[in-house]
Design a protein around this motif. Structure first.
Motif, PDB file in Angstrom:
ATOM      1  N   ASN A   1       4.972   9.872 -13.556  1.00 32.70           N
ATOM      2  CA  ASN A   1       5.600   8.867 -14.404  1.00 32.70           C
ATOM      3  C   ASN A   1       5.019   7.486 -14.110  1.00 32.70           C
ATOM      4  O   ASN A   1       5.006   7.045 -12.960  1.00 32.70           O
ATOM      5  CB  ASN A   1       7.106   8.859 -14.166  1.00 32.70           C
TER       6      ASN A   1
ATOM      7  N   TRP B   1      11.144   9.756  -9.214  1.00 36.71           N
ATOM      8  CA  TRP B   1      10.201   9.865 -10.334  1.00 36.71           C
ATOM      9  C   TRP B   1       9.031  10.802 -10.051  1.00 36.71           C
ATOM     10  O   TRP B   1       8.182  10.997 -10.919  1.00 36.71           O
ATOM     11  CB  TRP B   1       9.685   8.478 -10.699  1.00 36.71           C
ATOM     12  N   TYR B   2       8.959  11.374  -8.865  1.00 35.37           N
ATOM     13  CA  TYR B   2       7.906  12.344  -8.563  1.00 35.37           C
ATOM     14  C   TYR B   2       8.399  13.287  -7.460  1.00 35.37           C
ATOM     15  O   TYR B   2       9.056  12.815  -6.538  1.00 35.37           O
ATOM     16  CB  TYR B   2       6.611  11.647  -8.116  1.00 35.37           C
TER      17      TYR B   2
ATOM     18  N   ASP C   1       9.212  15.326 -10.119  1.00 35.14           N
ATOM     19  CA  ASP C   1       9.844  15.348 -11.438  1.00 35.14           C
ATOM     20  C   ASP C   1       9.404  16.550 -12.271  1.00 35.14           C
ATOM     21  O   ASP C   1       8.815  16.424 -13.349  1.00 35.14           O
ATOM     22  CB  ASP C   1       9.522  14.045 -12.182  1.00 35.14           C
TER      23      ASP C   1
ATOM     24  N   THR D   1       5.923   6.007 -19.370  1.00 40.78           N
ATOM     25  CA  THR D   1       7.331   5.877 -19.720  1.00 40.78           C
ATOM     26  C   THR D   1       7.663   4.640 -20.540  1.00 40.78           C
ATOM     27  O   THR D   1       8.017   4.734 -21.711  1.00 40.78           O
ATOM     28  CB  THR D   1       8.192   5.863 -18.447  1.00 40.78           C
TER      29      THR D   1
ATOM     30  N   ILE E   1      14.053   0.320 -11.331  1.00 39.18           N
ATOM     31  CA  ILE E   1      14.333   1.696 -11.749  1.00 39.18           C
ATOM     32  C   ILE E   1      15.701   2.147 -11.234  1.00 39.18           C
ATOM     33  O   ILE E   1      16.490   2.750 -11.974  1.00 39.18           O
ATOM     34  CB  ILE E   1      13.227   2.648 -11.237  1.00 39.18           C
TER      35      ILE E   1
END
Length: 253
Positions: A113, A125-126, A128, A166, A227
């Motif tokens: 991402n 985010w990873y 993911d 994103t 985030i």
């Protein structure tokens, strides 16, 4: 013959659709685009690239994707969002799958991402994992408005990547956050879920601690903080909007 169909849902994705379809055509020999009456050049560009475009008013994430499945020529379908691309390792991994003899009905891939052009490795985010390649004769999308996924327990995880661009800005992130939290609240309400006056605060707080501390969001600096605040705000709003829906229902009785 590749024997894989591609599937994408779109709305005003003029800036993304060509790169997305070009990426998918590396492993797909037909692609179906389900478009929610885009007002830009999305449809024209998709058709120029060789995709079949189906026009459909937006039904929600899961149902919208399912609309395209009968139009896919093959039983194996690769589903991407318009802002996603196949990484080189994913192209190679898909080409090595023996679709005729595989015991699985779906495959998951890691997703890289990117926020403002930067790969985010923490804050949840990873890696993911996302389930995006599946046998449409054996499984389908979960019929929900937001963040649908393939409903399958018989799947394999491959060490290969989807690249996901994103958001281009914090403004775009917060705009989508508002829509997603509304849809999520509606799904909870539809399934008879309720919330106490304390639910928004505790869910929001738990979300921030989870992603900023335990998922190491602090290692991403300002982007990580942004985030994690966005995630916690989305969680807070989801339950606040759920309470609002129940209050409105009581007033109409």
């Amino acid at each position: 013959m590749k024997k894989i169909s591609g599937l994408v849902i779109t709305y005003n994705e003029e800036k993304n659709i060509e790169a997305c379809l070009a990426s998918m055509f590396q492993v797909c020999d037909d692609i179906v685009v389900v478009d929610s009456y885009s007002e830009d050049g999305t449809i024209e560009l998709a058709e120029k690239m060789g995709a079949l475009v189906i026009r459909q008013a937006f039904l929600g994430d899961g149902p919208q994707r399912s609309i395209g499945l009968p139009h896919c020529k093959h039983k194996w379908v690769l589903n991407l969002d318009a802002d996603e691309r196949l990484d080189k390792d994913m192209v190679n991994a898909i080409r090595q799958i023996d679709f005729e003899n595989t015991p699985y009905e779906a495959f998951e891939f890691k997703r890289k991402n990117f926020l403002n052009g930067r790969w985010i490795r923490y804050a949840g985010w990873y890696p993911d994992y996302v389930r995006r390649l599946f046998d449409k004769t054996k499984t389908d999308f979960k019929p929900v408005k937001v963040h649908s996924k393939i409903e399958s327990e018989n799947y394999d995880r491959l060490d290969a990547h989807i690249v996901h661009y994103t958001y281009d800005s914090i403004e775009e992130m917060m705009s989508k956050l508002n829509s997603y939290s509304s849809w999520s609240a509606q799904e909870l309400y539809k399934h008879g879920k309720s919330a106490s006056p304390f639910s928004p605060f505790f869910h929001g707080l738990f979300s921030f601690v989870k992603f900023y501390v335990f998922k190491l969001g602090f290692l991403e600096g300002l982007d990580g903080m942004t985030i994690c605040i966005a995630k916690s705000t989305a969680s807070y709003l989801k339950y606040a909007k759920l309470i609002e829906l129940h209050r409105k229902a009581i007033k109409t009785k």
